[in-house]
Design a protein around this motif. Sequence first.
Motif, PDB file in Angstrom:
ATOM      1  N   SER A 225       0.831  -1.212   0.000  1.00  0.00           N
ATOM      2  CA  SER A 225       0.000   0.000   0.000  1.00  0.00           C
ATOM      3  C   SER A 225       0.860   1.255   0.000  1.00  0.00           C
ATOM      4  N   VAL A 226       1.963   1.228   0.758  1.00  0.00           N
ATOM      5  CA  VAL A 226       2.875   2.378   0.775  1.00  0.00           C
ATOM      6  C   VAL A 226       3.482   2.589  -0.606  1.00  0.00           C
ATOM      7  N   GLN A 227       3.889   1.502  -1.246  1.00  0.00           N
ATOM      8  CA  GLN A 227       4.488   1.606  -2.579  1.00  0.00           C
ATOM      9  C   GLN A 227       3.501   2.188  -3.590  1.00  0.00           C
ATOM     10  N   ARG A 228       2.235   1.807  -3.471  1.00  0.00           N
ATOM     11  CA  ARG A 228       1.231   2.385  -4.369  1.00  0.00           C
ATOM     12  C   ARG A 228       1.101   3.888  -4.139  1.00  0.00           C
ATOM     13  N   ALA A 229       1.165   4.307  -2.873  1.00  0.00           N
ATOM     14  CA  ALA A 229       1.078   5.739  -2.567  1.00  0.00           C
ATOM     15  C   ALA A 229       2.292   6.493  -3.111  1.00  0.00           C
ATOM     16  N   GLN A 230       3.471   5.889  -3.034  1.00  0.00           N
ATOM     17  CA  GLN A 230       4.665   6.529  -3.588  1.00  0.00           C
ATOM     18  C   GLN A 230       4.540   6.694  -5.099  1.00  0.00           C
ATOM     19  N   ARG A 231       4.076   5.644  -5.761  1.00  0.00           N
ATOM     20  CA  ARG A 231       3.914   5.730  -7.212  1.00  0.00           C
ATOM     21  C   ARG A 231       2.866   6.782  -7.587  1.00  0.00           C
ATOM     22  N   LYS A 232       1.790   6.827  -6.829  1.00  0.00           N
ATOM     23  CA  LYS A 232       0.759   7.829  -7.102  1.00  0.00           C
ATOM     24  C   LYS A 232       1.337   9.231  -6.956  1.00  0.00           C
ATOM     25  N   ALA A 233       2.124   9.453  -5.907  1.00  0.00           N
ATOM     26  CA  ALA A 233       2.732  10.772  -5.697  1.00  0.00           C
ATOM     27  C   ALA A 233       3.655  11.147  -6.841  1.00  0.00           C
ATOM     28  N   LEU A 234       4.306  10.143  -7.432  1.00  0.00           N
ATOM     29  CA  LEU A 234       5.253  10.386  -8.519  1.00  0.00           C
ATOM     30  C   LEU A 234       4.584  10.334  -9.894  1.00  0.00           C
ATOM     31  N   GLY A 235       3.277  10.405  -9.914  1.00  0.00           N
ATOM     32  CA  GLY A 235       2.567  10.457 -11.177  1.00  0.00           C
ATOM     33  C   GLY A 235       2.358   9.115 -11.829  1.00  0.00           C
ATOM     34  N   GLY A 236       2.535   8.037 -11.059  1.00  0.00           N
ATOM     35  CA  GLY A 236       2.292   6.701 -11.582  1.00  0.00           C
ATOM     36  C   GLY A 236       3.474   6.067 -12.266  1.00  0.00           C
ATOM     37  N   GLU A 237       4.595   6.781 -12.393  1.00  0.00           N
ATOM     38  CA  GLU A 237       5.760   6.243 -13.075  1.00  0.00           C
ATOM     39  C   GLU A 237       7.012   6.468 -12.237  1.00  0.00           C
ATOM     40  N   ILE A 238       7.858   5.444 -12.183  1.00  0.00           N
ATOM     41  CA  ILE A 238       9.149   5.562 -11.508  1.00  0.00           C
ATOM     42  C   ILE A 238      10.208   5.073 -12.483  1.00  0.00           C
ATOM     43  N   ALA A 239      11.207   5.884 -12.740  1.00  0.00           N
ATOM     44  CA  ALA A 239      12.251   5.528 -13.692  1.00  0.00           C
ATOM     45  C   ALA A 239      13.397   4.840 -12.976  1.00  0.00           C
ATOM     46  N   PHE A 240      13.809   3.704 -13.529  1.00  0.00           N
ATOM     47  CA  PHE A 240      14.926   2.951 -12.976  1.00  0.00           C
ATOM     48  C   PHE A 240      16.090   2.943 -13.961  1.00  0.00           C
ATOM     49  N   LEU A 241      17.273   2.747 -13.429  1.00  0.00           N
ATOM     50  CA  LEU A 241      18.459   2.619 -14.266  1.00  0.00           C
ATOM     51  C   LEU A 241      18.421   1.258 -14.939  1.00  0.00           C
ATOM     52  N   ALA A 242      18.499   1.240 -16.280  1.00  0.00           N
ATOM     53  CA  ALA A 242      18.524  -0.020 -17.007  1.00  0.00           C
ATOM     54  C   ALA A 242      19.847  -0.731 -16.743  1.00  0.00           C
ATOM     55  N   PRO A 243      19.894  -2.051 -16.927  1.00  0.00           N
ATOM     56  CA  PRO A 243      21.116  -2.803 -16.621  1.00  0.00           C
ATOM     57  C   PRO A 243      22.357  -2.262 -17.305  1.00  0.00           C
ATOM     58  N   GLU A 244      22.233  -1.809 -18.564  1.00  0.00           N
ATOM     59  CA  GLU A 244      23.405  -1.303 -19.256  1.00  0.00           C
ATOM     60  C   GLU A 244      23.704   0.140 -18.902  1.00  0.00           C
ATOM     61  N   GLY A 245      22.852   0.777 -18.086  1.00  0.00           N
ATOM     62  CA  GLY A 245      23.097   2.147 -17.663  1.00  0.00           C
ATOM     63  C   GLY A 245      22.869   3.170 -18.746  1.00  0.00           C
ATOM     64  N   ALA A 246      22.259   2.779 -19.868  1.00  0.00           N
ATOM     65  CA  ALA A 246      22.144   3.695 -20.981  1.00  0.00           C
ATOM     66  C   ALA A 246      20.763   4.299 -21.141  1.00  0.00           C
ATOM     67  N   ARG A 247      19.751   3.655 -20.581  1.00  0.00           N
ATOM     68  CA  ARG A 247      18.411   4.173 -20.761  1.00  0.00           C
ATOM     69  C   ARG A 247      17.547   3.772 -19.569  1.00  0.00           C
ATOM     70  N   ALA A 248      16.466   4.497 -19.356  1.00  0.00           N
ATOM     71  CA  ALA A 248      15.627   4.254 -18.188  1.00  0.00           C
ATOM     72  C   ALA A 248      14.522   3.260 -18.516  1.00  0.00           C
ATOM     73  N   ALA A 249      14.268   2.364 -17.577  1.00  0.00           N
ATOM     74  CA  ALA A 249      13.098   1.505 -17.654  1.00  0.00           C
ATOM     75  C   ALA A 249      12.043   2.116 -16.751  1.00  0.00           C
ATOM     76  N   VAL A 250      10.788   2.075 -17.177  1.00  0.00           N
ATOM     77  CA  VAL A 250       9.740   2.745 -16.423  1.00  0.00           C
ATOM     78  C   VAL A 250       8.788   1.732 -15.844  1.00  0.00           C
ATOM     79  N   SER A 251       8.521   1.859 -14.545  1.00  0.00           N
ATOM     80  CA  SER A 251       7.555   1.008 -13.871  1.00  0.00           C
ATOM     81  C   SER A 251       6.287   1.792 -13.655  1.00  0.00           C
TER      82      SER A 251
END
Length: 253
Positions: A225-251
């Motif tokens: 539930s906390v994680q859902r609230a964090q995502r909602k606060a961030l507009g529903g998207e959280i950008a992560f570092l892709a494995p190769e470090g070259a582009r963002a993956a979006v959750s």
Amino acid sequence: MSRNDGRSAAALRPLKIVRGAARQAEGSALVEMGRTKVLCTATVEERVPPFLRGKGSGWVTAEYAMLPRSSSERIARDHVKGGRALEISRLIGRSLRAITDLAAFGERTILLDCDVLEADGGTRTAAVNGAFVALHDAFFALANRGALVAPPLLDTVAAVSVGRVAGELLLDLDYSEDSTAEVDLNVVMTGSGGFIEVQGTGERGTFSRAELAKLLALAGRGLKSVQRAQRKALGGEIAFLAPEGARAAVSKT
């Protein structure tokens, strides 16, 4: 047992995260968990501690403090000199470093200030939850300056308290519950389900392995539930570092 606010044993207090609560900070969030309120701000500094100079790595650290009238009695100002404030500062810092690729943002420090405006239990867990949102936005501020290719986040992080009060297992203790708890735990976990920290104490007795398993399962449900609230606060998207470090993956939620 009947809880003061009428919640069920497995319910969080009303949770609200306001993104961008401090206009001049690179990242910020105001977290409200019931009556507990914590302001988390992120500051980007173009330097690292001496032990990291010349190593090409960044650093994430935190300072936690309770404002003088955040409690029923005035709390003397203590600039994280030691004791509980220092312990919680280190907990927040460890929690955020665990989900950050420190080598991906150069010799910079992200300093997270977590100031308790009002305390009613669970201040350290609220601080972790808000600090993640503030850190996320500080990295986006760096990316918008052209200093990063992608926010160097490897995962999300959230925290919640659980405990045994009057023989019953409860989620997200308020102050009255925490102060009378027989057992209490603070649980910090990544979005992918990895534990970062489990702080557990038998305050007024012991607890069994079976109870520990039940408490961790209860915390896990609350953390979703906390994680859902964090995502909602961030507009529903959280950008992560892709494995190769070259582009963002979006959750997305």
